[in-house]
Scaffold this motif. Structure first.
Motif, PDB file in Angstrom:
ATOM      1  N   THR A 198       0.806  -1.223   0.000  1.00 37.85           N
ATOM      2  CA  THR A 198       0.000   0.000   0.000  1.00 37.85           C
ATOM      3  C   THR A 198       0.838   1.271   0.000  1.00 37.85           C
ATOM      4  N   HIS A 199       1.937   1.285   0.789  1.00 35.35           N
ATOM      5  CA  HIS A 199       2.709   2.523   0.926  1.00 35.35           C
ATOM      6  C   HIS A 199       4.151   2.161   1.293  1.00 35.35           C
ATOM      7  N   ILE A 224      -5.227  -5.477  30.267  1.00 35.16           N
ATOM      8  CA  ILE A 224      -4.948  -5.641  28.848  1.00 35.16           C
ATOM      9  C   ILE A 224      -3.470  -6.005  28.755  1.00 35.16           C
ATOM     10  N   PHE A 225      -3.207  -7.238  28.334  1.00 41.82           N
ATOM     11  CA  PHE A 225      -1.830  -7.707  28.211  1.00 41.82           C
ATOM     12  C   PHE A 225      -1.311  -7.349  26.821  1.00 41.82           C
ATOM     13  N   VAL A 226      -0.050  -6.897  26.784  1.00 38.94           N
ATOM     14  CA  VAL A 226       0.570  -6.481  25.524  1.00 38.94           C
ATOM     15  C   VAL A 226       1.962  -7.083  25.429  1.00 38.94           C
ATOM     16  N   LEU A 227       2.295  -7.630  24.255  1.00 40.90           N
ATOM     17  CA  LEU A 227       3.621  -8.185  24.024  1.00 40.90           C
ATOM     18  C   LEU A 227       4.575  -7.114  23.521  1.00 40.90           C
ATOM     19  N   ASP A 228       5.761  -7.090  24.096  1.00 40.59           N
ATOM     20  CA  ASP A 228       6.832  -6.263  23.541  1.00 40.59           C
ATOM     21  C   ASP A 228       7.283  -6.916  22.242  1.00 40.59           C
ATOM     22  N   MET A 229       6.875  -6.343  21.139  1.00 37.00           N
ATOM     23  CA  MET A 229       7.077  -6.983  19.834  1.00 37.00           C
ATOM     24  C   MET A 229       8.334  -6.501  19.123  1.00 37.00           C
ATOM     25  N   GLY A 230       9.223  -5.840  19.866  1.00 39.12           N
ATOM     26  CA  GLY A 230      10.480  -5.425  19.261  1.00 39.12           C
ATOM     27  C   GLY A 230      10.286  -4.298  18.266  1.00 39.12           C
ATOM     28  N   GLU A 231      11.156  -4.279  17.257  1.00 37.94           N
ATOM     29  CA  GLU A 231      11.098  -3.232  16.252  1.00 37.94           C
ATOM     30  C   GLU A 231      10.018  -3.543  15.210  1.00 37.94           C
ATOM     31  N   PRO A 232       9.246  -2.531  14.811  1.00 40.39           N
ATOM     32  CA  PRO A 232       8.274  -2.765  13.734  1.00 40.39           C
ATOM     33  C   PRO A 232       8.992  -3.015  12.409  1.00 40.39           C
ATOM     34  N   VAL A 233       8.287  -3.647  11.495  1.00 41.21           N
ATOM     35  CA  VAL A 233       8.854  -4.038  10.206  1.00 41.21           C
ATOM     36  C   VAL A 233       8.174  -3.261   9.092  1.00 41.21           C
ATOM     37  N   ARG A 234       8.969  -2.730   8.165  1.00 39.78           N
ATOM     38  CA  ARG A 234       8.383  -2.084   6.996  1.00 39.78           C
ATOM     39  C   ARG A 234       7.800  -3.159   6.079  1.00 39.78           C
ATOM     40  N   ILE A 235       6.577  -2.960   5.653  1.00 41.05           N
ATOM     41  CA  ILE A 235       5.909  -3.949   4.813  1.00 41.05           C
ATOM     42  C   ILE A 235       6.672  -4.153   3.508  1.00 41.05           C
ATOM     43  N   VAL A 236       7.251  -3.099   2.973  1.00 35.07           N
ATOM     44  CA  VAL A 236       7.996  -3.246   1.718  1.00 35.07           C
ATOM     45  C   VAL A 236       9.241  -4.112   1.930  1.00 35.07           C
ATOM     46  N   ASP A 285      13.258  -9.813 -10.815  1.00 36.31           N
ATOM     47  CA  ASP A 285      12.270 -10.720 -11.419  1.00 36.31           C
ATOM     48  C   ASP A 285      10.843 -10.351 -11.039  1.00 36.31           C
ATOM     49  N   ILE A 286      10.641  -9.931  -9.781  1.00 38.30           N
ATOM     50  CA  ILE A 286       9.297  -9.659  -9.261  1.00 38.30           C
ATOM     51  C   ILE A 286       9.193  -8.176  -8.928  1.00 38.30           C
ATOM     52  N   ASP A 287       8.256  -7.489  -9.545  1.00 36.14           N
ATOM     53  CA  ASP A 287       8.065  -6.063  -9.284  1.00 36.14           C
ATOM     54  C   ASP A 287       7.267  -5.847  -8.005  1.00 36.14           C
ATOM     55  N   ILE A 288       7.547  -4.729  -7.329  1.00 35.70           N
ATOM     56  CA  ILE A 288       6.748  -4.277  -6.187  1.00 35.70           C
ATOM     57  C   ILE A 288       6.006  -3.017  -6.607  1.00 35.70           C
ATOM     58  N   ILE A 330      -2.747   3.796   0.439  1.00 33.14           N
ATOM     59  CA  ILE A 330      -3.357   3.372   1.695  1.00 33.14           C
ATOM     60  C   ILE A 330      -4.853   3.145   1.502  1.00 33.14           C
ATOM     61  N   ARG A 331      -5.350   2.040   2.030  1.00 31.53           N
ATOM     62  CA  ARG A 331      -6.763   1.696   1.913  1.00 31.53           C
ATOM     63  C   ARG A 331      -7.572   2.432   2.980  1.00 31.53           C
ATOM     64  N   PRO A 332      -8.885   2.541   2.781  1.00 32.66           N
ATOM     65  CA  PRO A 332      -9.729   3.218   3.776  1.00 32.66           C
ATOM     66  C   PRO A 332      -9.583   2.573   5.148  1.00 32.66           C
ATOM     67  N   GLY A 333      -9.355   3.406   6.155  1.00 33.35           N
ATOM     68  CA  GLY A 333      -9.241   2.926   7.525  1.00 33.35           C
ATOM     69  C   GLY A 333      -7.844   2.565   7.956  1.00 33.35           C
ATOM     70  N   GLU A 334      -6.881   2.495   7.023  1.00 33.33           N
ATOM     71  CA  GLU A 334      -5.514   2.117   7.374  1.00 33.33           C
ATOM     72  C   GLU A 334      -4.716   3.333   7.831  1.00 33.33           C
ATOM     73  N   LYS A 335      -3.666   3.068   8.641  1.00 30.57           N
ATOM     74  CA  LYS A 335      -2.713   4.107   8.984  1.00 30.57           C
ATOM     75  C   LYS A 335      -1.309   3.565   8.777  1.00 30.57           C
ATOM     76  N   LEU A 336      -0.341   4.462   8.695  1.00 32.28           N
ATOM     77  CA  LEU A 336       1.013   4.054   8.352  1.00 32.28           C
ATOM     78  C   LEU A 336       1.646   3.188   9.430  1.00 32.28           C
ATOM     79  N   TYR A 337       1.301   3.407  10.679  1.00 28.43           N
ATOM     80  CA  TYR A 337       1.899   2.626  11.768  1.00 28.43           C
ATOM     81  C   TYR A 337       0.816   2.256  12.770  1.00 28.43           C
ATOM     82  N   GLU A 338       1.091   1.223  13.522  1.00 31.41           N
ATOM     83  CA  GLU A 338       0.178   0.794  14.588  1.00 31.41           C
ATOM     84  C   GLU A 338       0.846   1.024  15.938  1.00 31.41           C
TER      85      GLU A 338
END
Length: 609
Positions: free
Chosen positions: A466-467, A496-508, A524-527, A532-540
């Protein structure tokens, strides 16, 4: 060749070599050789002692194609002790100390006996080493694991890989040879080594690597467009499940950059063993994995509840076939969490001790187009299961939530945030302990980006992202399920339990890794970026500003503080949503889920973005 025949050959050969060494030592030291009574007695003692010490050191039990320094030391000990015994006997008989002769005898024995063994090993290695179809292989890591891999590949009959060099970041090993193979340089020279040595396969053989280091090394390997494998898990090697030659593909999960969360097995065993457990959404990707993890703790009953009959049937059959289920009774219920009466009947009939609520709609674009279904399944469904749990004396209720519930910009996230409020509200009025578990995207789950990328790559691309700056937290399905189970054991109520998920990952970056992992190159494979789709944001985010609590209650697990609850407003939406226009309903959901309490707390909690 049978063991007895091989043993006979080695004994005869050794006796001949030991006797020859004794004769040669006399010729070299004295310049003459005569068969005397003393010589015959000394020879007999020498040969007998050699056989005795060789047997005591199990010299004839060794597989000489794998001979190493240990076997050489055994030969040194056996020959030295036999020579000393013969020297003692000869001295007692003749009264002369034939020290020079016996020292030369010992040296010749070591040379001749040891040499015969290592000539055999060299012959076997050379016979096995050369195949016309071998693939030139580069091994990353010249430590214990790397040399173990190289040795087995050099000796293996059935493997078509031939190691030709090592790569290691230890500068003290550079330009040295290990097992006759050069250490070409550090990981920065992988591409150069591949081109210069005509490498066809790369093996990463460093079990101590953390995932961040593995990601870095794999990135270098991927630049060479060479098929890259990784050494199996060291515990699988030790247990004998796999051999060193059974390399596996590098998986996306290997590159997450974070160590998996480990379970407190003692706590869980006491919490889950002989308990009645109900899992909603048991046929889904998260729900089914929760079942796989739970069965290890021997609950007395497991109620597998789901809306889809095929998925529930599949997970039941899998659990029965692949796990030890002697201690567990399985019960399957085809039911919809939107059916309050049915939830009440099921809870009343089975009286579960613990409920894991995994049933939910989670596809962001679909919920944007169908907000009423998000209300029915995620909000009303959660309320139905929670109320039925409370009224039937369930001890612990664990709801699976999402990072999209934090400052939600979409209907799915908003519905899960309101479901969390219902769960926390129920905890205030019930004897049941109600908790929610919040985590990011789950690799390989239904609707996740991984299966989508795989299908696009199989079709030859393009891979759609998306971005370019879109980032997400990721975890594996087993890891997510372990967190849910651990949270249930730690629950006191309302968390509310939350996991420390480390560093976020770029989707690309994830897309690029998947392309190279599939054996393709980025050429060989294009990207393609689709927007961005409706309702999405760049980071969570994983916690809101008003929810933050800084301490860990368990390694890698945090607890959010109790947020302000808007239960009357949620009930109003439930009562009236069927009368609202879709856009109006979406607006109501997002407004309520994002309503800020009067007092915000400042924090530098490590997961909050």
């Amino acid at each position: 060749m049978s063991y007895k025949k091989q043993l006979s050959i080695f004994i005869v050969l050794d006796l001949f070599l030991v006797f020859s060494a004794f004769v040669l030592s006399h010729l070299l030291v004295n310049g003459l050789f005569a068969i005397t009574h003393t010589f015959m007695i000394s020879s007999a003692v020498l040969l007998g002692m050699y056989l005795g010490f060789s047997s005591s050191y199990r010299l004839y039990k060794k597989a000489w194609e794998y001979a190493s320094v240990i076997e050489l030391l055994i030969i040194l000990k056996a020959t030295a002790l036999s020579v000393m015994a013969a020297l003692f006997v000869e001295t007692m008989i003749t009264g002369q100390l034939m020290l020079r002769v016996m020292i030369v005898t010992w040296l010749l024995q070591v040379l001749m006996v040891g040499g015969s063994r290592f000539v055999w090993r060299i012959y076997r290695n050379q016979k096995q080493q050369y195949r016309p179809d071998y693939k030139r292989t580069l091994i990353i890591g010249a430590g214990a694991a790397g040399t173990m891999v190289a040795r087995q590949l050099l000796q293996g009959k059935d493997c078509d890989l031939k190691p030709v060099a090592f790569i290691d970041d230890n500068p003290h090993k550079h330009n040295l040879d290990v097992l006759g193979l050069p250490v070409y340089g550090g990981t920065g020279r992988v591409v150069e080594a591949v081109e210069k040595l005509k490498i066809q396969k790369i093996i990463i053989a460093i079990p101590s690597l953390n995932k961040k280091q593995l990601n870095k090394i794999y990135t270098e390997c991927a630049k060479s467009n060479t098929d890259t494998k990784i050494l199996p898990m060291i515990e699988d090697l030790i247990s004998g499940k796999v051999s060193v030659s059974q390399m596996r593909e590098v998986q996306v999960e290997d590159l997450l950059g974070r160590k998996p969360v480990e379970l407190d097995l003692e706590l869980l065993s006491g919490t889950l063993k002989n308990k009645i457990i109900l899992v909603t959404g048991a046929g889904g990707s998260i729900g089914s994995e929760i079942c796989r993890q739970l069965i290890k703790f021997q609950p007395s009953k497991m109620i597998l509840l789901g809306h889809g009959e095929n998925s529930i049937y599949n997970i039941e059959m899998e659990l029965r076939l692949e796990h030890d289920v002697a201690h567990t009774e399985f019960i399957t219920e085809i039911a919809d969490v939107q059916d309050a009466q049915k939830m009440m009947e099921i809870m009343y009939e089975y009286k579960p001790d613990i409920v894991y609520h995994a049933a939910a709609h989670k596809h962001v674009p679909l919920m944007e187009r169908n907000p009423e279904e998000a209300v029915k399944n995620n909000i009303i469904g959660t309320r139905n299961v929670a109320q039925a749990s409370s009224w039937n004396g369930v001890d612990t209720f664990v709801m699976i939530s999402t990072d999209k519930a934090v400052n939600p910009t979409n209907v799915m996230g908003a519905s899960k945030k309101l479901a969390e409020m219902i769960v926390q509200g129920m905890d205030q009025i019930s004897n049941t302990k109600f908790v929610a578990v919040r985590f990011g995207n789950v690799l390989g789950s239904r609707g996740s980006v991984i299966p989508h990328f795989k299908k696009q790559i199989e079709r030859g691309g393009p891979v759609t992202v998306t971005h370019p700056e879109m980032i997400r937290y990721f975890m594996t399905i087993p890891e997510a399920s372990r967190l849910v189970i651990q949270a249930g054991a730690l629950a006191e109520g309302g968390e509310i339990f939350v996991l420390d998920m480390g560093e976020p990952v770029r989707i690309v970056d994830l897309a690029k890794n998947m392309i190279t992992l599939s054996g393709n190159s980025l050429e060989d494979i294009d990207i393609v970026f689709t927007g961005i789709r409706p309702g999405e944001k760049l980071y969570e985010e994983l916690l809101n500003q008003d929810e933050v609590r800084s301490e860990q209650i368990y390694p890698k697990i945090y607890i959010g503080q109790r947020a302000e609850l808007y239960l009357d407003e949620i009930e109003s939406i439930i009562d009236n949503f069927s009368l609202m226009e879709k856009e109006n309903l979406k607006q109501k959901l997002l407004e309520l889920a994002n309503r800020k309490p009067a007092h915000l707390k400042k924090s530098n909690w490590p997961i909050s973005s």
